[in-house]
Design a protein around this motif. Structure first.
Motif, short mmCIF file in Angstrom:
data_model
loop_
_atom_site.label_atom_id
_atom_site.label_comp_id
_atom_site.label_asym_id
_atom_site.label_seq_id
_atom_site.Cartn_x
_atom_site.Cartn_y
_atom_site.Cartn_z
N PRO A 155 -6.79 -45.53 73.09
CA PRO A 155 -6.35 -45.98 71.76
C PRO A 155 -6.85 -45.05 70.66
CG PRO A 155 -8.18 -47.31 72.51
CD PRO A 155 -7.84 -46.40 73.64
N THR A 156 -5.94 -44.55 69.86
CA THR A 156 -6.29 -43.70 68.73
C THR A 156 -5.80 -44.35 67.46
OG1 THR A 156 -4.20 -42.47 68.91
CG2 THR A 156 -6.10 -41.64 70.17
N ASP A 182 -13.61 -52.18 63.64
CA ASP A 182 -13.43 -51.17 64.69
C ASP A 182 -12.85 -49.88 64.07
OD1 ASP A 182 -12.56 -49.68 66.95
OD2 ASP A 182 -12.51 -51.54 68.12
N GLY A 183 -13.38 -48.73 64.52
CA GLY A 183 -12.92 -47.44 63.99
C GLY A 183 -11.52 -47.08 64.38
N LYS A 184 -10.90 -47.81 65.31
CA LYS A 184 -9.55 -47.48 65.75
C LYS A 184 -8.48 -47.90 64.74
CE LYS A 184 -10.12 -49.61 69.77
NZ LYS A 184 -11.59 -49.74 69.88
N TYR A 185 -8.88 -48.66 63.71
CA TYR A 185 -7.90 -49.09 62.70
C TYR A 185 -7.68 -47.98 61.66
CZ TYR A 185 -8.42 -53.74 64.73
OH TYR A 185 -8.44 -54.80 65.57
N GLU A 198 -3.71 -43.06 65.37
CA GLU A 198 -2.26 -42.86 65.27
C GLU A 198 -1.51 -43.89 66.12
OE1 GLU A 198 -4.50 -40.55 65.88
OE2 GLU A 198 -4.44 -39.42 63.99
N TRP A 199 -2.03 -44.14 67.32
CA TRP A 199 -1.40 -45.15 68.19
C TRP A 199 -1.44 -46.53 67.54
CZ3 TRP A 199 -3.12 -49.59 70.61
CH2 TRP A 199 -2.35 -50.09 71.66
N THR A 200 -2.58 -46.89 66.94
CA THR A 200 -2.73 -48.20 66.30
C THR A 200 -1.80 -48.32 65.10
OG1 THR A 200 -5.05 -48.20 66.97
CG2 THR A 200 -4.40 -49.80 65.32
N VAL A 201 -1.69 -47.26 64.29
CA VAL A 201 -0.81 -47.29 63.12
C VAL A 201 0.64 -47.46 63.55
CG1 VAL A 201 0.07 -45.91 61.21
CG2 VAL A 201 -2.37 -45.96 61.67
N GLN A 202 1.06 -46.78 64.60
CA GLN A 202 2.43 -46.90 65.06
C GLN A 202 2.77 -48.33 65.48
OE1 GLN A 202 4.92 -44.56 64.91
NE2 GLN A 202 6.16 -46.35 65.46
N HIS A 203 1.84 -48.97 66.18
CA HIS A 203 2.11 -50.36 66.59
C HIS A 203 2.07 -51.31 65.39
CE1 HIS A 203 2.45 -50.07 70.96
NE2 HIS A 203 1.57 -49.07 70.90
N ALA A 240 -5.01 -45.73 57.36
CA ALA A 240 -3.55 -45.70 57.53
C ALA A 240 -3.05 -47.04 58.09
CB ALA A 240 -3.14 -44.55 58.46
N PHE A 241 -3.83 -47.65 58.96
CA PHE A 241 -3.47 -48.97 59.50
C PHE A 241 -3.42 -49.99 58.37
CE2 PHE A 241 -4.77 -53.12 61.10
CZ PHE A 241 -3.92 -53.30 62.19
N ASP A 242 -4.43 -49.98 57.50
CA ASP A 242 -4.45 -50.92 56.38
C ASP A 242 -3.28 -50.65 55.43
OD1 ASP A 242 -6.73 -51.88 57.54
OD2 ASP A 242 -8.11 -50.94 56.10
N ALA A 243 -2.94 -49.38 55.26
CA ALA A 243 -1.87 -49.04 54.31
C ALA A 243 -0.53 -49.62 54.74
CB ALA A 243 -1.77 -47.52 54.17
N VAL A 244 -0.30 -49.73 56.05
CA VAL A 244 0.96 -50.32 56.53
C VAL A 244 1.12 -51.75 56.01
CG1 VAL A 244 2.24 -51.03 58.58
CG2 VAL A 244 1.03 -48.84 58.57
N PHE A 245 0.06 -52.53 56.06
CA PHE A 245 0.15 -53.93 55.63
C PHE A 245 0.01 -54.06 54.12
CE2 PHE A 245 -1.14 -54.04 60.07
CZ PHE A 245 -0.25 -54.97 60.58
N GLU A 246 -0.77 -53.18 53.51
CA GLU A 246 -0.88 -53.23 52.05
C GLU A 246 0.45 -52.90 51.40
OE1 GLU A 246 -4.05 -50.55 51.31
OE2 GLU A 246 -5.64 -52.03 51.77
N ALA A 247 1.27 -52.06 52.07
CA ALA A 247 2.60 -51.78 51.55
C ALA A 247 3.48 -53.02 51.56
CB ALA A 247 3.25 -50.66 52.37
#
Length: 362
Positions: free
Chosen positions: A215-216, A246-249, A218-223, A252-259
């Motif tokens: 798990p990276t 967890d550091g895997k988020y 980038e992988w987490t953001v894509q899902h 960029a992961f947060d930005a998907v939902f903040e958008a």
């Protein structure tokens, strides 16, 4: 009032022979007193003599025909007692307490139960707020009556001034919360896989978006993007995303939902209970599936977890939804009205019988 009126009528009737016969009326009155005293004594052969209200009534009325100087010789009680009886009968004529008292009709038991129900379901409502709701429902009831019902039941008629509990707060906010968490899956040959799960608090729907050995971010953001696209317009009902640190988020992961106008809330370090809903569903996945299946690899893990997700969302009972699954509520409510007499349920084996589902044949 009735006793006072009757006493005056009897006195008027006894005054007629007193006017016509004069001396003979006094002698007859003394005889009546003595005869009634005999009746009282025969009625109570043992113990102290007790005069009933009718006895007092008769002696007080006859005392008007007997001269006061003869009372001590004729009557079995003292003159003071006779005058006291007479005063009590006459005093009732001027007692208007009963006429002034307004008797409020008793409240029906169903109405009391409704008041207590509103108070139990709305702990922050005071007696006046409950009274207003009852008036809106068409019930004619006074605010003071509501206060009395609550007070007798041991419920504070005033609203609770402190804030809601965590359970009340989370229940009210559940429809707007979605939680994310990683959990690991150990393969049969020792490889460790990681799965990303999302859980909607309001509906209890489970979303296992992917499984990978590496798990990276980038992988987490894509899902995360895949999930947002799957939700579509449903994202508008969500307000908060709960996750751990967890550091895997990553940002960029947060930005998907903040958008999507969600606020991302990270739990404290080493505080799994702050994301307790995800921790609980991960425990259910382990107890019900992973502890009973040998996982061969990523593909097998995806297949097993996808089957469990379908079972969890469409069939597994949920206590929070009256033992109904989130994706089949209306279907099963309609099924409850079917006539199933003489029919046996059919078993469906999931994952080779690790999980069993039961339905009635169509």
């Amino acid at each position: 009032m009735v006793g006072s009126l009757l006493y005056r009528v009897v006195c008027k009737l006894l005054s007629v022979p007193a006017v016509l016969l004069r001396g003979e009326a006094a002698e007859d009155a003394e005889l009546l007193v003595l005869r009634h005293e005999n009746v009282v004594l025969r009625r109570q052969l043992t113990g102290p003599v007790r005069y009933e209200p009718a006895d007092r009534f008769w002696f007080a009325a006859l005392s008007r025909l007997v001269h006061r100087s003869r009372w001590q010789d004729v009557f079995p009680v003292t003159s003071g007692t006779l005058l006291g009886w007479h005063r009590r009968f006459i005093a009732r004529k001027w007692d208007h307490t009963a006429r002034r008292r307004t008797v409020r009709p008793s409240t029906a038991a169903a109405m009391k139960a409704l008041v207590l129900r509103l108070a139990g379901e709305n702990p922050r409502w005071g007696h006046r707020r409950i009274h207003g709701e009852l008036v809106r429902l068409g019930h004619r009831l006074g605010a003071s009556t509501v206060w009395e019902i609550l007070n007798r039941a041991g419920i504070d008629p005033a609203p609770r001034r402190c804030g809601p509990t965590w359970r009340e707060f989370l229940t009210a906010q559940a429809k707007g919360i979605i939680a994310a968490d990683f959990f690991h899956v150990d393969a049969v040959l020792g490889a460790r896989l990681y799965a990303l799960a999302f859980l909607e608090h309001g509906t209890s729907r489970l979303h296992i978006t992917g499984v990978t050995a590496h798990p990276t971010r980038e992988w987490t953001v894509q899902h995360a993007r895949n999930l947002a696209g799957e939700f579509g317009a449903r994202m508008e009902s969500l307000r908060f995303l709960r996750r751990d640190r967890d550091g895997k988020y990553g940002d960029a992961f947060d930005a998907v939902f903040e958008a999507e106008e969600l606020r991302v809330i990270a739990s404290a370090l080493r505080a799994p209970r702050m994301n307790a809903h995800c921790e609980r569903i991960i425990g259910s996945i382990r107890r019900e599936v992973l502890d009973h299946v040998l996982i061969k690899g990523e593909g097998h893990a995806r297949q097993v977890l996808a089957a469990y997700q379908t079972h969890y969302d469409e069939h597994r009972p949920h206590q929070a939804h009256d033992q109904l699954p989130p994706d089949a509520l209306e279907h099963l409510r309609a099924a409850h009205d079917l006539d199933v007499s003489g029919r046996g349920p059919v078993r469906t084996r999931i994952l080779g019988g690790v999980i069993n589902e039961y339905r009635y044949a169509a």
